[in-house]
Design a protein around this motif. Structure first.
Motif, mmCIF file in Angstrom:
data_model
loop_
_atom_site.group_PDB
_atom_site.id
_atom_site.type_symbol
_atom_site.label_atom_id
_atom_site.label_comp_id
_atom_site.label_asym_id
_atom_site.label_seq_id
_atom_site.Cartn_x
_atom_site.Cartn_y
_atom_site.Cartn_z
ATOM 1 N N ARG A 135 54.830 8.298 -31.947
ATOM 2 C CA ARG A 135 53.900 8.784 -30.923
ATOM 3 C C ARG A 135 53.095 9.956 -31.466
ATOM 4 N NH1 ARG A 135 56.994 10.790 -26.470
ATOM 5 N NH2 ARG A 135 55.353 10.246 -25.016
ATOM 6 N N LYS A 214 50.089 8.500 -30.020
ATOM 7 C CA LYS A 214 49.591 9.073 -28.767
ATOM 8 C C LYS A 214 48.883 10.391 -29.052
ATOM 9 C CE LYS A 214 51.442 5.942 -26.127
ATOM 10 N NZ LYS A 214 50.706 4.746 -26.446
ATOM 11 N N PHE A 278 52.519 17.935 -24.167
ATOM 12 C CA PHE A 278 51.693 16.743 -23.955
ATOM 13 C C PHE A 278 52.558 15.482 -24.065
ATOM 14 C CE2 PHE A 278 49.173 13.172 -25.337
ATOM 15 C CZ PHE A 278 48.065 13.232 -24.529
ATOM 16 N N GLU A 281 54.829 14.941 -21.111
ATOM 17 C CA GLU A 281 54.142 14.485 -19.892
ATOM 18 C C GLU A 281 53.745 13.032 -19.974
ATOM 19 O OE1 GLU A 281 50.790 16.965 -19.085
ATOM 20 O OE2 GLU A 281 52.032 18.768 -18.978
ATOM 21 N N PHE A 282 53.568 12.542 -21.186
ATOM 22 C CA PHE A 282 52.993 11.204 -21.373
ATOM 23 C C PHE A 282 53.955 10.112 -20.887
ATOM 24 C CE2 PHE A 282 49.154 9.697 -23.227
ATOM 25 C CZ PHE A 282 49.374 8.366 -23.391
#
Ligand code: SF4
Length: 282
Positions: A135, A214, A278, A281-282
């Motif tokens: 990710r 990500k 980040f 939260e993803f």
């Protein structure tokens, strides 16, 4: 097997084939290779799409409990029946296995690269390392002496610091993917030349397209300026998310810079906490 089960099985195979075709398209491949025992054939992607859509339509139209036959669409001398069986074989591979395979194909393609003069002076080409399903992907500048000798990015002192940075946000080195802008060491660790970056950049672009992280994290001036196509200094770019082809990208200092300027470690920690938050939260 009940006919409804066969239809569900076929739908699942078709979906997997479409995923594979989509991945090949994004990777810039225009033909796919299909292998059966003693036979390997190539099929253009448009032909593959047409075949699979024809089969999908046919399967969807059949009444429940009806007999399923595959339509007679010929391409490269193969019947759709062959296509389904062969595609089924191929798509039994997981997405991770497919990525490993495509990364390995790219690595093999690059091993003989001499597009720029660094191909003559390298000991080893330094491809990239890590989790193909990562990710988070880090992009550094170029191999140094240790990396050139071992053929792996970030294995020297700067690499050990990067490993600590990764662990500080709750990940392991094996969770992320790590690559450089340049795949071969500039002699004496000099800065990459613009023409070297231009020639080598397509490899990094393919790696990013394949990994599909990500979040990207560009380490240092050259990675940041190259991926953002800017001349702005890393000091003004760091600390906030930018974007590379729709992928959020954090800019921070290179670990080698931190070894020389340890007082800036706090800034990198601030940057990495934003990456960690980040991802959480993803
Ligand atoms: S630095 Fe990149 S472009 Fe130059 S020889 Fe190595 S792989 Fe090829």
């Amino acid at each position: 097997m009940h006919m409804d089960e066969i239809r569900r099985e076929l739908a699942s195979i078709i979906s997997a084939v479409k995923t594979r075709i989509d991945m090949e398209k994004r990777f810039g491949v225009d033909t796919i290779t299909l292998s059966k025992p003693n036979k390997v054939t190539s099929l253009s992607l448009p032909n593959a799409v047409t075949q699979i859509e024809t089969i999908e339509t046919h399967v969807a139209k059949k009444p429940i409990g009806g007999k399923i036959t595959v339509p007679t669409v010929e391409a490269n001398g193969r019947s759709p029946d062959d296509a389904l069986k062969t595609s089924g074989d191929q798509t039994s591979m997981s997405e991770k296995e497919q990525k490993i395979k495509l990364l390995e194909e790219l690595r093999k393609e690059m091993m003989s690269c001499h597009k720029c003069p660094l191909g003559k002076t390298r000991t080893n080409l330094v491809f990239g390392v890590g989790n193909p399903m990562a990710r988070l992907m880090f992009v550094g500048e170029a191999p140094g002496r240790d990396e050139d000798l071992q053929g792996e990015p970030f294995v020297g002192r700067a690499g050990q610091l990067l490993t600590k940075i990764i662990e500080a946000i709750g990940l392991k080195r094996s969770d992320v993917y790590i690559a450089n802008v340049l795949k071969c060491r500039p002699p004496g660790n000099r800065n990459p030349l613009p023409e070297e970056i231009v020639l080598c950049m397509p490899y990094l672009i393919k790696q990013i397209e394949l990994i599909q992280p990500k979040v990207l994290c560009a380490l240092g001036t050259f990675a940041a300026q190259t991926l953002l196509n800017t001349k702005a200094p890393v000091g003004t770019l760091r600390g906030k998310f930018h974007e590379y082809k729709g992928i959020p990208m954090m800019i921070t200092y290179h670990p080698a810079y931190l070894l020389r300027n340890p007082n800036d470690k706090a800034k990198v920690w601030d940057d990495m906490k934003k990456v960690r938050d980040f991802l959480n939260e993803f």
